[in-house]
Design an enzyme around this catalytic site. Structure first.
Site, short mmCIF file in Angstrom:
data_model
loop_
_atom_site.label_atom_id
_atom_site.label_comp_id
_atom_site.label_asym_id
_atom_site.label_seq_id
_atom_site.Cartn_x
_atom_site.Cartn_y
_atom_site.Cartn_z
N GLU A 44 -62.60 60.85 -11.81
CA GLU A 44 -61.78 61.69 -10.94
C GLU A 44 -60.29 61.44 -11.15
OE1 GLU A 44 -62.14 57.89 -8.55
OE2 GLU A 44 -63.30 58.99 -10.06
N HIS A 63 -62.78 55.68 -13.70
CA HIS A 63 -62.69 56.72 -12.67
C HIS A 63 -62.60 58.10 -13.33
CE1 HIS A 63 -62.04 54.21 -9.06
NE2 HIS A 63 -61.45 53.38 -9.90
N CYS A 84 -67.06 53.28 -10.61
CA CYS A 84 -66.31 52.03 -10.45
C CYS A 84 -67.16 50.99 -9.72
CB CYS A 84 -64.97 52.28 -9.76
SG CYS A 84 -63.82 50.88 -9.97
#
Length: 209
Positions: free
Chosen positions: A192, A190, A81
């Site tokens: 994650e 992202h 990001c």
């Protein structure tokens, strides 16, 4: 187990990144310690918020030095990001220009889109030979949250250098969704927060460490 440091410089989804990397088998440490960042098999640079604030935080912990020294030695770094955005030469927000790490030429600028931020799931167009997206099909979606991005890829291959692999997405305008340039890789989205797709991408990254 591959040892990965998630760099803590006051910005980023640190615990989410830690959990996601642990899920795919990494030995993860969250720290701002420069020696630990240098010694790890892989360094992850997360980031959320404003470009200028992230760069200020990175410089406070000498994170830009860790990134530069690792890359000079061919050691893997993954930006996520705003952690991707600060790898570029500059960011422009509200008319203010901030110098980035300069690992890649180019400018991070506001996207031109009817709705900002760009928040939610989106497909990407990955190039042939991508390491990060290996095994993931074209319909795979990743989670984005951003209003700024790199709209033009300026780095061109030179003598003796392989051409970087650039992945694109679109929200109003095309923008760089990911880049792979030797040991330096990064995603605007992202991983994650991208479920199984993000886990697969992180697993692919661990495979190069």
């Amino acid at each position: 187990m591959k040892k990965v440091v998630v760099l803590d410089y006051g910005s980023g989804n640190l615990r989410s990144a830690e959990r996601a990397l642990a899920r795919v088998g990494a030995d993860v440490t969250v720290t701002s310690d420069l020696d630990a960042a240098m010694a790890a098999d892989g360094l992850v640079v997360p980031g959320v918020g404003a470009f200028a604030a992230c760069m200020a935080g990175l410089r406070r912990v000498r994170g830009e030095r860790a990134v530069g020294r690792r890359l000079a030695g061919g050691r893997p770094v993954l930006g996520i990001c705003v952690g991707m955005q600060i790898l570029f030469a500059r960011g422009v927000e509200h008319g203010v220009e901030t110098e980035g790490c300069g690992e890649w030429p180019g400018t991070v600028e506001r996207l031109e889109a009817p709705v900002l931020p760009h928040m939610g799931w989106n497909t990407v167009k990955a190039p042939a030979g991508s390491v990060l997206f290996d095994g993931l099909d074209a319909e795979t979606r990743f989670y984005f949250v951003h209003s700024y991005g790199v709209r033009e890829w300026e780095l061109r291959p030179g003598d003796g250098f392989a051409e970087p692999l650039v992945t694109w997405a679109e929200h109003g305008v095309p923008f760089v969704a990911a880049a792979e340039n030797g040991p330096l890789m990064a995603t605007q989205f992202h991983p994650e927060k991208s479920g199984d797709a993000g886990a697969a991408l992180l697993q692919n990254w661990l495979g190069i460490l």
